[in-house]
Design a protein around this motif. Structure first.
Motif, short mmCIF file in Angstrom:
data_model
loop_
_atom_site.label_atom_id
_atom_site.label_comp_id
_atom_site.label_asym_id
_atom_site.label_seq_id
_atom_site.Cartn_x
_atom_site.Cartn_y
_atom_site.Cartn_z
N UNK A 395 59.19 -21.49 1.88
CA UNK A 395 58.88 -21.58 0.44
C UNK A 395 59.97 -22.44 -0.18
N UNK A 396 59.55 -23.57 -0.72
CA UNK A 396 60.49 -24.55 -1.28
C UNK A 396 61.59 -24.89 -0.26
N UNK A 397 61.17 -25.02 1.00
CA UNK A 397 62.09 -25.43 2.05
C UNK A 397 62.95 -24.33 2.64
N UNK A 414 62.93 -13.60 -2.97
CA UNK A 414 63.27 -14.09 -4.29
C UNK A 414 63.70 -15.55 -4.16
N UNK A 415 63.14 -16.39 -5.03
CA UNK A 415 63.49 -17.80 -4.99
C UNK A 415 63.96 -18.23 -6.38
N UNK A 416 64.87 -19.20 -6.46
CA UNK A 416 65.30 -19.71 -7.77
C UNK A 416 64.18 -20.55 -8.39
N UNK A 417 63.92 -20.34 -9.69
CA UNK A 417 62.86 -21.09 -10.38
C UNK A 417 63.39 -21.86 -11.59
N UNK A 418 64.69 -21.75 -11.82
CA UNK A 418 65.25 -22.48 -12.96
C UNK A 418 65.17 -23.98 -12.71
N UNK A 419 64.69 -24.69 -13.70
CA UNK A 419 64.62 -26.15 -13.68
C UNK A 419 63.68 -26.70 -12.61
N UNK A 422 57.32 -26.49 -9.79
CA UNK A 422 56.30 -26.08 -8.84
C UNK A 422 56.94 -25.33 -7.69
N UNK A 423 56.10 -24.59 -6.95
CA UNK A 423 56.55 -23.85 -5.77
C UNK A 423 55.69 -24.32 -4.60
N UNK A 424 56.38 -24.71 -3.50
CA UNK A 424 55.69 -25.29 -2.35
C UNK A 424 55.77 -24.33 -1.16
N UNK A 425 54.62 -23.99 -0.60
CA UNK A 425 54.51 -23.12 0.57
C UNK A 425 54.02 -23.96 1.76
N UNK A 426 54.68 -23.80 2.91
CA UNK A 426 54.25 -24.49 4.13
C UNK A 426 54.25 -23.47 5.27
N UNK A 427 53.07 -23.25 5.86
CA UNK A 427 52.93 -22.31 6.97
C UNK A 427 52.31 -23.03 8.16
N UNK A 428 52.89 -22.79 9.35
CA UNK A 428 52.38 -23.40 10.58
C UNK A 428 52.22 -22.32 11.64
N UNK A 429 51.05 -22.32 12.32
CA UNK A 429 50.87 -21.34 13.39
C UNK A 429 51.29 -21.94 14.73
N UNK A 430 51.16 -21.15 15.80
CA UNK A 430 51.65 -21.58 17.11
C UNK A 430 50.85 -22.74 17.68
N UNK A 431 49.69 -23.05 17.07
CA UNK A 431 48.90 -24.19 17.51
C UNK A 431 49.10 -25.39 16.59
N UNK A 432 50.14 -25.29 15.76
CA UNK A 432 50.52 -26.38 14.85
C UNK A 432 49.44 -26.68 13.82
N UNK A 433 48.63 -25.69 13.48
CA UNK A 433 47.77 -25.81 12.31
C UNK A 433 48.62 -25.53 11.09
N UNK A 434 48.68 -26.46 10.16
CA UNK A 434 49.62 -26.39 9.04
C UNK A 434 48.87 -26.25 7.73
N UNK A 435 49.31 -25.31 6.93
CA UNK A 435 48.78 -25.12 5.58
C UNK A 435 49.90 -25.39 4.59
N UNK A 436 49.66 -26.32 3.67
CA UNK A 436 50.62 -26.63 2.62
C UNK A 436 49.98 -26.30 1.28
N UNK A 437 50.67 -25.49 0.50
CA UNK A 437 50.18 -25.14 -0.83
C UNK A 437 51.23 -25.43 -1.88
N UNK A 438 50.86 -26.23 -2.88
CA UNK A 438 51.78 -26.56 -3.98
C UNK A 438 51.19 -25.98 -5.25
N UNK A 439 51.95 -25.07 -5.86
CA UNK A 439 51.48 -24.36 -7.05
C UNK A 439 52.37 -24.71 -8.24
#
Length: 782
Positions: A395-397, A414-419, A422-439
């Motif tokens: 989450x955000x790196x 808990x992540x810092x949100x000051x300044x 957006x919040x970026x989520x990146x999830x990868x499974x063992x088969x390298x299927x990657x989901x990127x979500x930017x909110x």
């Protein structure tokens, strides 16, 4: 002394002679039992003979033979060993000891006594044979080969050649083993074991046709020979003649279905079916193996491969996964397990990307994350759904660690949100299927919605006063909030409102049967929630059941101690008289206000009385004023105790009373104003009733429809201390014989009494400006 010694020796010799004779007697008895097949009786008598003579070798041998008849091989072994010990030069006793030690798998003991027999007879081939086989069983193959070679040198027989070939085979010297098997066959062409041995030797030299030929020779001697079918099936398998291999293995299964080794036959046939691409048959055979032995892990592995071959991947996965339940330790098994893990990995391969599920904070329909204004840190709670294991998640790196106690990839961070925007989520499974979500971040407020009821009106302490026993209740109100409202529920019923409107109005009809409380729940689009409960007060409904006028209050205004006007004694006496008269009627509350100033009267009627009536859901009110009144410039006034005789402004304008009453006219059904004051003028009865008729209590319209009435003494003279008006009014109530009396009946009696005293006639009519639906006021007896 010499004579004594001779005597003692004679006694000893005599005793020995007697014991010997007794031992022989028991021996003969035992022998008789043995000849007649009564072996236990024989053993018992041999034992008695041995008790008499522990050196009786023949008894040991005979007892051993009887023990063998009863399958008591351990006992026989002990007896043969004793006999051999007593007569060490008797090679037969040593051999028998070796023979039964071998039978009981006591190989070291076998070797010892075989050697003992060979000391006395170096050419005893049977002793050589037992020694060779025992050395084989304890894996001393070099010594076994040496012993076998000695036996062959002593005499070339089928057995000596066969023993040596077996040791050579065990040492994997297959060519020499083949030669000696052939020599053994040359000594005895009808002995099937030689053919089986040479078939195995050929097999391990990859001479499969010769192996099959030798097996055929064995089957020519015995068509039921399982070993011949087995080795021939292996040779066919190597020749890729799967059908012939399957036929031979099937023959074993038909001939020996209950054999201990039958699971191995099913397993091998399963392998043949597998290679023959008959996977259903292979699965059936592997299943048969598992049915026989649940721990036969190779069958699970091979069955999984068969399932995989027919694309039944779920079952293949289940079998591969079962291998993890076995405690596999040997190298072959561990390699198999590693291969199973590789197959599992490939079988479970999928292309679906992980799915991010956020439970907190709220995510809007347009994929924005709501964060409270001014926050520097934001707690993120959720899970990553995937049928495969998650390899990385950030989450955000920042790497996120999943909850170790959860099987759902749940996380809290808990992540810092000051300044940041957006919040970026990146999830990868063992088969390298990657989901990127930017909110994107949507900054929100945290104020809770406010609830305001319009209908029914609720008291400050959260009570709703019910006027009837209706099973349903219509509720209407408004919501105040800085944000749009997402949900309004009243006791699990969704209220009707316009979601796009700020501060919406809402309405719903709910069932209130057997309920004491209703709950209104309001939630805005940011999850700010208000839950408010209201008590259902059925007091009014209960009162209405006994009193059709409902909850009834009487308000007495007694002004008597004036500052500039003449003080009065009559109001106090009159109100006391009225209280006494009303005590027999359904009056729920009496408010008695004394000597009120103008400001007190204004505040009381416009605020205090209004709030009390609304809060307590009063249905019917009587306002009785006793004191001085004025009528100036066509306007009626009640004179407060601080009113000045020459200052109109200091009087209480009756029009202000009407205005105040309009503030709670929506709650009150019946209003009756009685003013026993002179000079109040006609302002309250400008719309007079032209004729007065008595009303009936059973007329539901008269009690349910609104009435706004005024009854005034209306004289032009100053108030007196002796009010005929009040006296007659009270007497009408006191002497009423009926269960109720209407105001019209009282008005007629008061008018009649006042006219006899030649006073101005009281006035009765509607209150101008207040709603009146031709109802009327009834006094209901208790």
């Amino acid at each position: 002394m010499k004579t004594f010694s001779l005597l003692f020796l004679s006694i000893i010799l005599f005793a020995v002679s007697v014991n010997a004779q007794s031992a022989k007697k028991f021996y003969k008895t035992a022998a008789t039992f043995q000849e007649s097949g009564k072996y236990q009786d024989a053993i018992d008598n041999y034992t008695k003979a041995l008790d008499m003579d522990p050196t009786y070798v023949k008894a040991y041998i005979a007892r051993a033979e009887s023990s063998i008849k009863l399958n008591k091989f351990e006992d026989a072994l002990v007896d043969y060993e004793r006999a051999s010990t007593l007569e060490p030069k008797e090679e037969e006793y040593a051999y028998k000891t070796a023979e039964y030690a071998f039978m009981l798998k006591k190989y070291e003991m076998t070797i010892k006594f075989a050697d003992k027999a060979l000391v006395n007879d170096k050419k005893m081939l049977d002793a050589h044979h037992l020694k060779i086989r025992s050395l084989y069983h304890i894996d001393k193959l070099d010594e076994a080969l040496e012993a076998a070679s000695k036996a062959v040198d002593i005499k070339k027989t089928y057995q000596t050649y066969y023993d040596k070939s077996e040791i050579l085979y065990a040492k994997k010297e297959y060519k020499q083993a083949q030669d000696y098997y052939q020599m053994a066959i040359g000594e005895d062409v009808k002995n099937i074991d030689g053919y089986i041995g040479i078939a195995n030797a050929y097999y391990h030299q990859n001479l499969f046709d010769q192996s099959i030929s030798a097996a055929n020779s064995a089957l020519g001697i015995d068509q039921r020979c399982k070993d011949a079918y087995w080795i021939r099936s292996l040779a066919y398998f190597k020749k890729v003649d799967y059908l012939s291999a399957i036929n031979d293995l099937s023959q074993i299964i038909v001939l020996y279905p209950k054999a201990d080794y039958i699971k191995d036959v099913y397993f091998k046939r399963g392998d043949a079916y597998f290679d023959f691409k008959q996977h259903i048959n292979a699965i059936n055979d592997y299943t048969s193996v598992i049915d026989i032995d649940k721990d036969y892990y190779q069958a699970y592995f091979n069955r999984a491969a068969s399932y995989e071959a027919i694309h039944s991947n779920d079952k293949a996965i289940a079998d591969y996964e079962k291998l993890d339940g076995f405690n596999l330790t040997d190298a072959t098994a561990i390699a198999m397990l590693a291969d199973a893990h590789k197959r599992l990995f490939e079988l479970k391969r999928e292309i679906d990307k992980p799915v991010l599920v956020l439970t907190s904070p709220t995510v809007t329909d347009d994929k924005q994350i709501q964060v409270i204004k001014g926050s520097e840190l934001q707690k993120i709670v959720g899970q990553v759904d995937d049928i495969s294991a998650i390899k990385t998640f950030t989450i955000n790196g920042v790497d996120v660690v999943f909850d170790s106690t959860s099987k759902k990839n749940e996380f809290i961070i808990e992540i810092p949100v000051k300044d940041i925007t957006e919040i970026k989520f990146v999830a990868s499974d063992i088969y390298d299927n990657v989901r990127t979500g930017i909110f994107p971040i949507q900054w929100t407020e945290i104020g809770k919605p406010s609830i305001y009821l319009v209908t029914p009106v609720a008291s400050d302490d959260g009570q709703i006063y019910l006027e009837s026993d209706d099973p349903s209740l219509y509720i209407e109100g408004t919501i105040a909030d800085d944000s749009r409202i997402a949900k309004i529920m009243i006791d699990s019923v969704y209220a009707s409102y316009i979601p796009s409107t700020l501060n919406p109005s809402f309405a719903a009809t709910i069932s209130i049967v057997n309920k004491k409380i209703i709950t209104i729940e309001v939630e805005d689009i940011f999850g700010n929630k208000t839950i408010k409960q209201y008590m259902l007060n059925r007091e009014g409904a209960a009162i209405a059941a006994d009193n059709p006028m409902g909850k009834t209050w009487v308000i007495f205004i007694e002004n008597s101690k004036y500052e500039t006007f003449a003080s009065l004694g009559g109001p106090t006496k009159d109100i006391s008289m009225m209280k006494s008269a009303l005590s027999k009627y359904n009056i729920n509350n009496v408010i008695h206000k004394r000597n009120m100033s103008k400001s007190q009267m204004e505040k009381f009627f416009s605020i205090e009385l209004r709030d009390m009536i609304i809060k307590n859901h009063v249905n019917s009110i009587i306002v009785w004023y006793a004191g001085h009144g004025k009528f100036l410039n066509n306007t009626g006034y009640w004179v407060p105790v601080d009113g000045k005789t020459d200052d109109e402004f200091t009087y209480y304008n009756i029009s202000a009373l009407k205005a105040a009453m309009q503030g709670y006219s929506s709650v009150v059904t019946h209003t009756l104003v009685i003013t026993d004051a002179c000079e109040s003028g006609p302002s309250f009865y400008q719309a007079m009733r032209s004729d007065i008729t008595q009303r009936d209590c059973s007329d539901w319209k008269a009690t349910k429809f609104k009435s706004s009435q005024v009854f005034s003494s209306a004289g032009n003279e100053l108030a007196s201390d002796n009010s005929q008006f009040t006296k007659t009014f009270a007497n009408s109530l006191i002497h009423n014989p009926n269960s109720c009396i209407d105001i019209e009946s009282i008005v007629m009696q008061v008018k009649k009494a006042v006219s006899k005293n030649k006073q101005q006639e009281p006035q009765f009519g509607k209150i101008d400006g207040l709603a009146d639906e031709n109802g009327t006021f009834f006094f209901i007896r208790k």
